[in-house]
Write a protein that holds these residues in place. Structure first.
Motif, PDB file in Angstrom:
ATOM      1  N   TYR A 215     -27.139-118.234 -37.349  1.00  0.00           N
ATOM      2  CA  TYR A 215     -26.577-118.430 -36.015  1.00  0.00           C
ATOM      3  C   TYR A 215     -27.618-119.201 -35.212  1.00  0.00           C
ATOM      4  CZ  TYR A 215     -22.949-114.935 -36.979  1.00  0.00           C
ATOM      5  OH  TYR A 215     -21.881-114.248 -37.493  1.00  0.00           O
ATOM      6  N   VAL A 216     -27.201-120.306 -34.616  1.00  0.00           N
ATOM      7  CA  VAL A 216     -28.132-121.180 -33.900  1.00  0.00           C
ATOM      8  C   VAL A 216     -27.589-121.427 -32.489  1.00  0.00           C
ATOM      9  CG1 VAL A 216     -29.312-123.412 -33.907  1.00  0.00           C
ATOM     10  CG2 VAL A 216     -28.706-122.312 -36.081  1.00  0.00           C
ATOM     11  N   VAL A 235     -23.182-121.027 -29.276  1.00  0.00           N
ATOM     12  CA  VAL A 235     -23.749-120.541 -30.533  1.00  0.00           C
ATOM     13  C   VAL A 235     -22.875-121.013 -31.686  1.00  0.00           C
ATOM     14  CG1 VAL A 235     -24.486-118.530 -31.871  1.00  0.00           C
ATOM     15  CG2 VAL A 235     -24.637-118.487 -29.362  1.00  0.00           C
ATOM     16  N   ILE A 236     -23.514-121.641 -32.658  1.00  0.00           N
ATOM     17  CA  ILE A 236     -22.778-122.077 -33.863  1.00  0.00           C
ATOM     18  C   ILE A 236     -23.265-121.259 -35.054  1.00  0.00           C
ATOM     19  CG2 ILE A 236     -22.413-124.384 -32.953  1.00  0.00           C
ATOM     20  CD1 ILE A 236     -24.778-123.954 -35.894  1.00  0.00           C
ATOM     21  N   LEU A 269     -22.122-118.317 -25.113  1.00  0.00           N
ATOM     22  CA  LEU A 269     -20.681-118.584 -25.159  1.00  0.00           C
ATOM     23  C   LEU A 269     -20.196-118.406 -26.604  1.00  0.00           C
ATOM     24  CD1 LEU A 269     -18.414-119.535 -23.220  1.00  0.00           C
ATOM     25  CD2 LEU A 269     -18.888-121.866 -23.993  1.00  0.00           C
ATOM     26  N   VAL A 270     -19.174-117.559 -26.790  1.00  0.00           N
ATOM     27  CA  VAL A 270     -18.719-117.235 -28.137  1.00  0.00           C
ATOM     28  C   VAL A 270     -17.246-116.828 -28.068  1.00  0.00           C
ATOM     29  CG1 VAL A 270     -19.399-114.807 -27.919  1.00  0.00           C
ATOM     30  CG2 VAL A 270     -19.244-115.825 -30.191  1.00  0.00           C
ATOM     31  N   ALA A 271     -16.518-116.969 -29.174  1.00  0.00           N
ATOM     32  CA  ALA A 271     -15.124-116.542 -29.227  1.00  0.00           C
ATOM     33  C   ALA A 271     -15.047-115.043 -28.948  1.00  0.00           C
ATOM     34  CB  ALA A 271     -14.517-116.860 -30.579  1.00  0.00           C
ATOM     35  N   LYS A 272     -14.065-114.643 -28.157  1.00  0.00           N
ATOM     36  CA  LYS A 272     -13.930-113.253 -27.750  1.00  0.00           C
ATOM     37  C   LYS A 272     -13.853-112.321 -28.950  1.00  0.00           C
ATOM     38  CE  LYS A 272     -10.903-110.206 -25.030  1.00  0.00           C
ATOM     39  NZ  LYS A 272      -9.668-110.145 -24.193  1.00  0.00           N
ATOM     40  N   GLY A 326     -17.922-116.635 -38.212  1.00  0.00           N
ATOM     41  CA  GLY A 326     -18.779-117.438 -37.335  1.00  0.00           C
ATOM     42  C   GLY A 326     -18.666-117.044 -35.884  1.00  0.00           C
ATOM     43  N   THR A 327     -18.563-118.063 -35.022  1.00  0.00           N
ATOM     44  CA  THR A 327     -18.568-117.815 -33.576  1.00  0.00           C
ATOM     45  C   THR A 327     -17.382-118.447 -32.853  1.00  0.00           C
ATOM     46  OG1 THR A 327     -19.845-119.834 -33.115  1.00  0.00           O
ATOM     47  CG2 THR A 327     -21.099-117.825 -33.604  1.00  0.00           C
TER      48      THR A 327
END
Length: 946
Positions: A215-216, A235-236, A269-272, A326-327
């Motif tokens: 995770y970066v 974040v990817i 910031l990331v998917a809920k 992932g994110t």
């Protein structure tokens, strides 16, 4: 007794060997076939008649080693099908082919050259070495196919490296160029690092791989765009850290819901739906998930900062982004992935790929100095490039999490190493232009598939395949006839390609690597917009090797005088849905507008007994067995019988034990042939055969059974269900013949008068059964059936009436006896259910030794269904059917009564005939042989008077 009674028996006589001794005997059959030119006789016969064609087009095997057992499976199925079709009256020319260009051979040759310290050869010299290598193994494989019993027109074989074939391939390619389907573009392709070439999808195999899962975080430069302040990061998640230097963007799903996770003053910031997994993976302490929810479409326009390169990564929208893992935010590198590439085209990003042909980072002024020269090639699961990137992002605080991740990943089929996706200038065929993809899918609807799921597999491959990358950075192949000017501008034209093709036809494709563009183009009219030939250079890319074999329909099927296009049948392994089947389909659409095959038959893989994979390119320390290795142990016919015994539609386990099991069936078949031939030693069909209506019920039953077998086996062969045909024949031979008919028949054949009507009836049936059985087995067992037929004909050098020249059995009057068949089936079923157990009880009590020692009594209600059947048969015939010395049937009005009893004939005062071993009330004296049964006395008198 003056003479030994044994000498008066009609015991079988034949020199047909009981032991197959196939390893030594089969090569002699091959010599016999060559001496008598039996295959040539087939061709001559076919040319002399107007039979219906059946064309099985041979997918060319690759000439880079001994014939693998999986290839033997393929060739045996093809050969068996053609042998059957010839029996059915079809004209079936078999033109074999060989595929010899491409990576596997060049890879082996270059490995050998490197070991000799001689790997700096020019392309033309490498090609000569590859040609020598291919030619050597072509000879080896051809001999191994012949040893397997494969019949083919080896004198008219096709070979993809022959100049005439190469020329036809280029002419087919010109047709594709002419339709403006060929284009050049810088796109990501599969790249094999050790082999230094692009790969086609069919050259990819998926294996489990452990990758670094990371995770970066990417700082957001303009958080106010969404009403936020500094300290915000996207974040990817990726499993290919080495691609981060090529990152140009971050992609979000337009309809995905995103939230902000706060931890230690930083906001992510990331998917809920993935927020919790990020917190857990990154071990974020005191983390909270914000209530504010943002749609991905609201994020467009955010500008992220590359984590370690002075470059912005704008946030863009992409429909392929999911929340499966992932994110929900995807690292996007247009030079390293197809989706990324398409996103880059949409937004005008550079197709950036900072790697050289060795897959090492280049010094382009953008890649950090500490990464330059590091390779992305994994050795023992680790890549220097990954390690270098991880060090950078760990040191600068961009790395939030690192853990191992197991997943399926594409590998090079030859080097067995993970591939990379690398953007570079390549030649492609546009598969969607002018409705080509829909035409291909439509053509598949008109093809018959066995198994029927084949259309789903190849259909899915055709439907989802991206444009075809057809260029390979190799020397050993057919050159792509493109020319380049000093600035690297490419030139390709259909008329020029055709002109080059004709030069290749005369001199071979070697000219491309030995001559200048000016020499190659001498006498060729160039298009007006081309530079002069003196200003051009021939390109060095070669065509994807799948195009070589795909063009066999153009250069062989459509050109060979004995063949035609489309073929009736293509038959290959299931991997060819992505390989030869598919490439042939595409070129069929490009060049002829339809598929080159009417029927596609797919077989599975040969696997180890435990189900694990075994293949020609197996990189494990356990090497796959060759066809010859098994043939040297068991003989070709046993190997062929084992292959035909398997349901080839699925994977097929192989081991010595499994083949030995089928070897037991082979011995039963061989012994059956020997029994049949041996009991026909004194039978002449022209003089001794009885008419169909004069057959005894037992013989009529056996022939009717034989007729049913022929019909069932024919259905199985028509469906290519050789395993079903094998089961039918094995059961017929072991149960119907050996355990039933032959067992009952032995007394009649051995002890009755040689020319008695009953014995001649049985010999008539045996003759028909032998001819039928040897014919229906000949597609599977060509050596043994041919050998047995020669002993049957008592002519070891025959050819005019060879098994291969016969026709499928015609079922005439001899095989149509439904009434005796039904009646005897009932009687024999009664014997199995009611009589055998009683006899076995006497045997267990040691009151009898064999069933002939017994007398049977049946007391049965006259209302019982079997009463009328048993009463209609003579007691003598019942005794013969039950293989006992006598049978007495007593009917009673008592309802439901059925009692079967037996006793030793000896205790009833009967005496045993010393000749037939049957027990009779009394013996009859003879002048020469002493006291025997009356039946034997008659037989002896007939022998004496003969």
């Amino acid at each position: 007794m003056i003479q030994d009674l044994k000498d008066t028996l009609n015991l079988p006589k034949t020199s047909f060997p009981m032991r197959g001794n196939l390893v030594e005997r089969e090569p002699k059959r091959i010599e016999h076939w060559e001496k008598t030119q039996v295959y040539e006789c087939i061709i001559e016969r076919d040319q002399a008649r107007a039979g219906e064609l059946f064309i099985m087009h041979d997918g060319p095997p690759f000439t880079n080693g001994d014939v693998h057992i999986g290839t033997a499976l393929n060739k045996t199925l093809k050969d068996s099908i053609l042998r059957y079709k010839r029996l059915k009256g079809f004209v079936c020319p078999n033109v074999p082919g060989w595929d010899s260009h491409g990576l596997p051979i060049e890879h082996k040759v270059m490995t050998e050259l490197r070991q000799k310290g001689d790997d700096k050869l020019e392309p033309a010299e490498v090609r000569k070495a590859c040609a020598d290598f291919a030619s050597k193994f072509l000879d080896v494989m051809r001999d191994q196919f012949r040893r397997l019993g494969v019949w083919a027109d080896w004198k008219q074989q096709y070979w993809t490296i022959e100049p005439d074939y190469e020329a036809e391939e280029l002419i087919a390619f010109a047709h594709v160029v002419e339709q403006d389907l060929i284009y050049r573009s810088k796109k990501p392709v599969y790249w094999s690092i050790p082999c230094k070439t692009a790969l086609a999808e069919a050259e990819i195999e998926y294996k489990e791989k452990t990758s670094p899962s990371i995770y970066v975080r990417f700082a957001v430069n303009n958080p106010d765009k969404i009403g936020e302040t500094s300290g915000l990061y996207t974040v990817i998640w990726t499993t290919t850290p080495w691609t981060l230097p090529a990152n140009l963007a971050v992609a979000a799903g337009p309809n995905i819901e995103y939230v902000i996770v706060t931890a230690d003053g930083d906001r992510y910031l990331v998917a809920k739906s993935l927020a919790e997994s990020l917190i857990e993976a990154a071990k974020l302490e005191n983390a909270t998930i914000g209530e504010r929810v943002l749609k991905g479409s609201e994020l467009e326009g955010l500008i992220c900062q590359h984590p370690f390169i002075d470059r912005e990564s704008p946030l863009v929208l992409a429909d392929y982004v999911t929340t499966d893992s992932g994110t929900g935010l995807v690292h996007t590198a247009p030079g390293h992935g197809l989706d990324d590439y398409l996103t880059g085209l949409k937004h005008g990003f550079e197709v950036y790929c900072p790697l050289d042909d060795n897959a090492c980072y280049v010094d382009d002024g953008k890649v950090p100095t500490e990464l330059v020269g590091l390779s992305t090639l994994e050795v023992k699961g680790r890549a220097p490039a990954n390690k270098g990137v991880l060090q950078i992002i760990e040191n600068n605080g961009s790395l939030l999490s690192l853990s191992p991740y197991k997943h399926q990943y594409p590998h090079c089929w030859r080097s067995k190493t993970p591939v990379i996706f690398r953007a570079m200038d390549q030649w492609f065929i546009a598969l969607d232009k002018d409705g080509m993809r829909q035409k291909a899918l439509g053509a598949l609807e008109r093809v018959d598939f066995i198994p029927d799921w084949g259309i789903k597999r190849i259909g899915a491959a055709v439907e989802t395949r991206p444009d075809w990358c057809i260029s390979r950075q190799r020397s050993w192949g057919v050159p792509i006839p493109a020319f380049y000017d000093a600035d690297g501008e490419a030139y390709i034209d259909a008329k020029v390609v055709r002109a080059v093709a004709e030069k290749v036809r005369k001199e071979g494709s070697q000219i491309w690597f030995e001559q200048s563009a000016e020499d190659i183009l001498l006498g060729v009219d160039l298009p007006e917009d081309w530079p002069a030939a003196s200003e051009l250079k021939p390109g060095r890319d070669t065509l994807d090797v799948w195009i070589d074999s795909a063009c066999s329909q153009h250069g062989v099927l459509a050109k060979h005088p004995d063949l035609r296009r489309p073929a009736d049948l293509y038959l290959e392994g299931s991997d060819q849905h992505r390989g030869w089947f598919q490439s042939s389909l595409w070129f069929g659409i490009f060049t002829h507008g339809d598929a080159p095959f009417k029927q596609l038959v797919t077989h599975g893989y040969i696997v180890n007994e435990d189900g694990s994979k075994i293949s020609k390119s197996d990189g494990t320390k356990t090497k796959p067995q060759t066809s010859d290795a098994y043939i040297k142990k068991f003989g070709a016919d046993v190997v062929r019988l084992w292959i035909c015994s398997q349901d080839f539609r699925g994977d097929i386990p192989v081991s010595d034990k499994l083949i030995k099991n089928v070897g037991n069936t082979y011995r039963t078949l061989r012994n059956t042939f020997r029994f049949l031939i041996g009991n026909l030693y004194d039978f002449d069909w022209g003089k001794d055969a009885v008419a169909p209506d004069a057959l005894t019920p037992l013989d009529a039953w056996a022939l009717h059974h034989t007729g049913l077998l022929v019909k069932d086996v024919e259905v199985a062969y028509e469906r290519y269900e050789f395993h079903r045909a094998y089961q039918l024949i094995a059961n017929f031979v072991s149960i119907t013949l050996s355990a039933t008919y032959h067992d009952i028949l032995k007394d009649r054949l051995y002890t009755w008068s040689p020319a008695s009507p009953e014995r001649r009836s049985s010999q008539t049936a045996l003759h028909q059964i032998f001819e039928t059985l040897v014919t229906v087995l000949s597609p599977m067992l060509p050596f043994t059936t041919d050998e047995a037929w020669s002993y049957f004909k008592e002519d070891q050098d025959f050819v005019e009436d060879a098994i291969a020249l016969r026709h499928w059995p015609a079922l005439g009057d001899y095989f149509e006896h439904p009434e005796p068949y039904k009646r005897l089936n009932e009687v024999l079923g009664f014997k199995q259910e009611q009589v055998n157990d009683v006899l076995e009880g006497l045997r267990q009590d040691k009151k009898i030794g064999q069933s002939l020692d017994a007398r049977v009594k049946i007391r049965i209600s006259d209302g019982h269904p079997m009463a009328a059947v048993l009463s209609a048969i003579s007691s003598e015939f019942l005794a013969e059917l039950f293989i006992v010395s006598s049978v007495e049937v007593e009917t009673t009005p008592e309802a439901g009564s059925l009692e079967v009893t037996a006793q030793a004939a000896e205790v009833t005062g009967w005496v045993r005939c010393p000749r037939s071993w049957k027990w009779v009330p009394e013996l009859v004296e003879t002048d020469v042989w002493g006291a025997v049964s009356s039946q034997s006395a008659q037989a002896l008198a007939d022998i004496q008077n003969a």
